[in-house]
Design a protein around this motif. Structure first.
Motif, PDB file in Angstrom:
ATOM      1  N   VAL A   7      47.364  43.140  84.529  1.00 32.00           N
ATOM      2  CA  VAL A   7      46.607  43.985  83.580  1.00 32.00           C
ATOM      3  C   VAL A   7      46.507  43.292  82.226  1.00 32.00           C
ATOM      4  N   ILE A   8      47.629  42.735  81.778  1.00 30.64           N
ATOM      5  CA  ILE A   8      47.672  42.046  80.471  1.00 30.64           C
ATOM      6  C   ILE A   8      46.767  40.812  80.493  1.00 30.64           C
ATOM      7  N   TYR A   9      46.855  40.055  81.585  1.00 30.14           N
ATOM      8  CA  TYR A   9      46.022  38.858  81.739  1.00 30.14           C
ATOM      9  C   TYR A   9      44.535  39.232  81.737  1.00 30.14           C
ATOM     10  N   LEU A  10      44.193  40.252  82.506  1.00 32.56           N
ATOM     11  CA  LEU A  10      42.793  40.687  82.594  1.00 32.56           C
ATOM     12  C   LEU A  10      42.277  41.158  81.237  1.00 32.56           C
ATOM     13  N   ALA A  11      43.098  41.926  80.522  1.00 33.99           N
ATOM     14  CA  ALA A  11      42.712  42.428  79.190  1.00 33.99           C
ATOM     15  C   ALA A  11      42.422  41.268  78.236  1.00 33.99           C
ATOM     16  N   GLU A  12      43.242  40.228  78.331  1.00 39.13           N
ATOM     17  CA  GLU A  12      43.049  39.056  77.461  1.00 39.13           C
ATOM     18  C   GLU A  12      41.748  38.316  77.811  1.00 39.13           C
ATOM     19  N   GLN A  13      41.482  38.180  79.101  1.00 38.62           N
ATOM     20  CA  GLN A  13      40.228  37.532  79.536  1.00 38.62           C
ATOM     21  C   GLN A  13      39.009  38.331  79.065  1.00 38.62           C
ATOM     22  N   LEU A  14      39.096  39.650  79.177  1.00 36.91           N
ATOM     23  CA  LEU A  14      38.001  40.532  78.746  1.00 36.91           C
ATOM     24  C   LEU A  14      37.791  40.437  77.228  1.00 36.91           C
ATOM     25  N   ARG A  15      38.914  40.333  76.497  1.00 31.93           N
ATOM     26  CA  ARG A  15      38.819  40.191  75.023  1.00 31.93           C
ATOM     27  C   ARG A  15      38.090  38.905  74.644  1.00 31.93           C
ATOM     28  N   GLN A  16      38.459  37.837  75.323  1.00 31.57           N
ATOM     29  CA  GLN A  16      37.830  36.549  75.033  1.00 31.57           C
ATOM     30  C   GLN A  16      36.339  36.565  75.373  1.00 31.57           C
ATOM     31  N   ALA A  17      35.993  37.244  76.442  1.00 29.67           N
ATOM     32  CA  ALA A  17      34.589  37.268  76.880  1.00 29.67           C
ATOM     33  C   ALA A  17      33.724  38.218  76.050  1.00 29.67           C
ATOM     34  N   GLY A  28      34.897  39.783  72.842  1.00 29.46           N
ATOM     35  CA  GLY A  28      35.222  39.880  71.419  1.00 29.46           C
ATOM     36  C   GLY A  28      35.787  41.246  71.048  1.00 29.46           C
ATOM     37  N   LEU A  29      36.012  42.098  72.036  1.00 24.54           N
ATOM     38  CA  LEU A  29      36.535  43.451  71.765  1.00 24.54           C
ATOM     39  C   LEU A  29      38.028  43.512  72.080  1.00 24.54           C
ATOM     40  N   ASN A  30      38.737  44.361  71.341  1.00 26.07           N
ATOM     41  CA  ASN A  30      40.160  44.516  71.596  1.00 26.07           C
ATOM     42  C   ASN A  30      40.353  45.525  72.741  1.00 26.07           C
ATOM     43  N   VAL A  31      40.552  45.029  73.938  1.00 29.58           N
ATOM     44  CA  VAL A  31      40.605  45.902  75.123  1.00 29.58           C
ATOM     45  C   VAL A  31      42.019  46.132  75.649  1.00 29.58           C
ATOM     46  N   LEU A  79      33.848  51.078  75.218  1.00 30.51           N
ATOM     47  CA  LEU A  79      34.051  50.330  73.961  1.00 30.51           C
ATOM     48  C   LEU A  79      32.726  49.916  73.316  1.00 30.51           C
ATOM     49  N   GLY A  80      31.618  50.420  73.903  1.00 33.31           N
ATOM     50  CA  GLY A  80      30.323  50.219  73.255  1.00 33.31           C
ATOM     51  C   GLY A  80      29.378  49.243  73.929  1.00 33.31           C
ATOM     52  N   LEU A  81      29.799  48.626  75.045  1.00 33.95           N
ATOM     53  CA  LEU A  81      28.900  47.700  75.732  1.00 33.95           C
ATOM     54  C   LEU A  81      27.894  48.481  76.582  1.00 33.95           C
ATOM     55  N   THR A  82      26.712  47.904  76.745  1.00 33.80           N
ATOM     56  CA  THR A  82      25.723  48.524  77.641  1.00 33.80           C
ATOM     57  C   THR A  82      26.218  48.348  79.083  1.00 33.80           C
ATOM     58  N   GLU A  83      25.666  49.125  79.968  1.00 31.42           N
ATOM     59  CA  GLU A  83      26.035  49.049  81.404  1.00 31.42           C
ATOM     60  C   GLU A  83      25.902  47.614  81.900  1.00 31.42           C
ATOM     61  N   VAL A 121      34.848  48.321  84.367  1.00 37.19           N
ATOM     62  CA  VAL A 121      33.475  48.380  83.827  1.00 37.19           C
ATOM     63  C   VAL A 121      33.342  49.595  82.910  1.00 37.19           C
ATOM     64  N   GLU A 122      33.886  50.726  83.333  1.00 35.89           N
ATOM     65  CA  GLU A 122      33.835  51.952  82.521  1.00 35.89           C
ATOM     66  C   GLU A 122      34.553  51.766  81.185  1.00 35.89           C
ATOM     67  N   VAL A 123      35.710  51.088  81.208  1.00 37.55           N
ATOM     68  CA  VAL A 123      36.460  50.825  79.966  1.00 37.55           C
ATOM     69  C   VAL A 123      35.600  50.016  79.010  1.00 37.55           C
ATOM     70  N   MET A 124      34.929  48.984  79.528  1.00 35.09           N
ATOM     71  CA  MET A 124      34.086  48.142  78.673  1.00 35.09           C
ATOM     72  C   MET A 124      32.893  48.932  78.109  1.00 35.09           C
ATOM     73  N   ARG A 125      32.360  49.821  78.921  1.00 33.15           N
ATOM     74  CA  ARG A 125      31.263  50.683  78.445  1.00 33.15           C
ATOM     75  C   ARG A 125      31.747  51.621  77.349  1.00 33.15           C
TER      76      ARG A 125
END
Length: 266
Positions: free
Chosen positions: A35-45, A47-50, A92-96, A86-90
């Motif tokens: 989970v921590i690894y995935l969150a970091e990858q998502l942050r890098q991709a 720019g959001l603090n996930v 945080l303000g990302l489009t679908e 995907v829902e978490v990223m949405r």
């Protein structure tokens, strides 16, 4: 405790169905770091603090490094965890569209071999049960490919009679279907089967399927309080099954019968 061990000792299993993560494999070691690894990858991709939203959504307590018993991570198949991300990223303000792209780019499943920390010597346990004539099966909320990789890594493939995974198209836990599918494959009635798992979903599945003995293990994500209402037996871990013996029960019964007057018995 004594009462539980007596129940376990008396049940003559023809098959034992094991859950995988939290039962055979250390759950936190496998999934927490992921989970921590995935969150970091998502942050890098993105720019959001996930970090926090991901831990919250998945049900991971980062402070205590524990997967939460009733969280999504504890009992949700990978395909649904993907949708959740995907829902978490949405949220945080990302489009679908953008959310889909970011998740697709960063998604990696946990390494099923590198992160697999066994909770017992599986080869020794399965070898012994196999020699007793007990069939061994696995019912897991994980997908088939990583489950197969884990089985090969621990060299236990020869002992597994059946396996049902989350992406096999069988209705997942807590529905009874996984147990029924296994019992059909190995041609053993659920009432002659012991089911071993670390989550409420595992035990509810076993109950609904009509399993002969429902065994909760405390080595995973759940507490005694979580599991006791659904379990026939609670054990600390599958390590305690090394002493489980069907043969011993048969011998004990023989001794009892030998000591009785045959005219009275028959």
């Amino acid at each position: 405790k004594e009462k539980w061990m007596e129940r376990l000792r008396k049940f003559k299993a023809q098959a034992i169905i094991f859950d995988k993560d939290g039962t055979l494999i250390d759950f936190d070691a496998m999934w927490g770091g992921w989970v921590i690894y995935l969150a970091e990858q998502l942050r890098q991709a993105s720019g959001l603090n996930v970090h926090e939203p991901m831990c919250l959504a998945m049900g991971y307590d980062d402070t205590n490094k524990k997967v939460l018993a009733h969280g999504k991570l504890a009992m949700t198949p990978m395909a649904q965890l993907y949708r959740l991300t995907v829902e978490v990223m949405r949220s945080l303000g990302l489009t679908e569209n953008k959310a889909e792209q970011v998740v697709e780019k960063t998604w990696r499943i946990p390494d099923p071999v590198l992160l697999a920390k066994p909770l017992t010597d599986m080869r020794a346990l399965f070898g012994r049960l196999h020699n007793e004539g007990i069939k061994i099966a696995i019912a897991t909320a994980d997908d088939r490919k990583p489950t197969q990789a884990m089985i090969e890594a621990f060299d236990i493939e020869e002992y597994i009679s059946s396996m049902v995974c989350a992406d096999d198209g069988v209705i997942v836990k807590p529905a009874p279907d996984m147990v029924w599918a296994i019992c059909k494959q190995i041609n053993i009635d659920p009432s002659k089967t012991m089911v071993v798992g670390d989550t409420v979903a595992d035990l509810k599945m076993a109950r609904a399927a009509g399993a002969g003995l429902v065994v909760g293990v405390l080595s995973g994500v759940s507490s005694t309080k979580d599991l006791a209402p659904f379990a026939d037996v609670l054990i600390e871990s599958v390590d305690e099954l090394h002493s489980y013996s069907v043969q011993q029960q048969v011998n004990e019964l023989d001794n009892v019968l030998k000591g009785l007057n045959p005219d009275i018995v028959f």
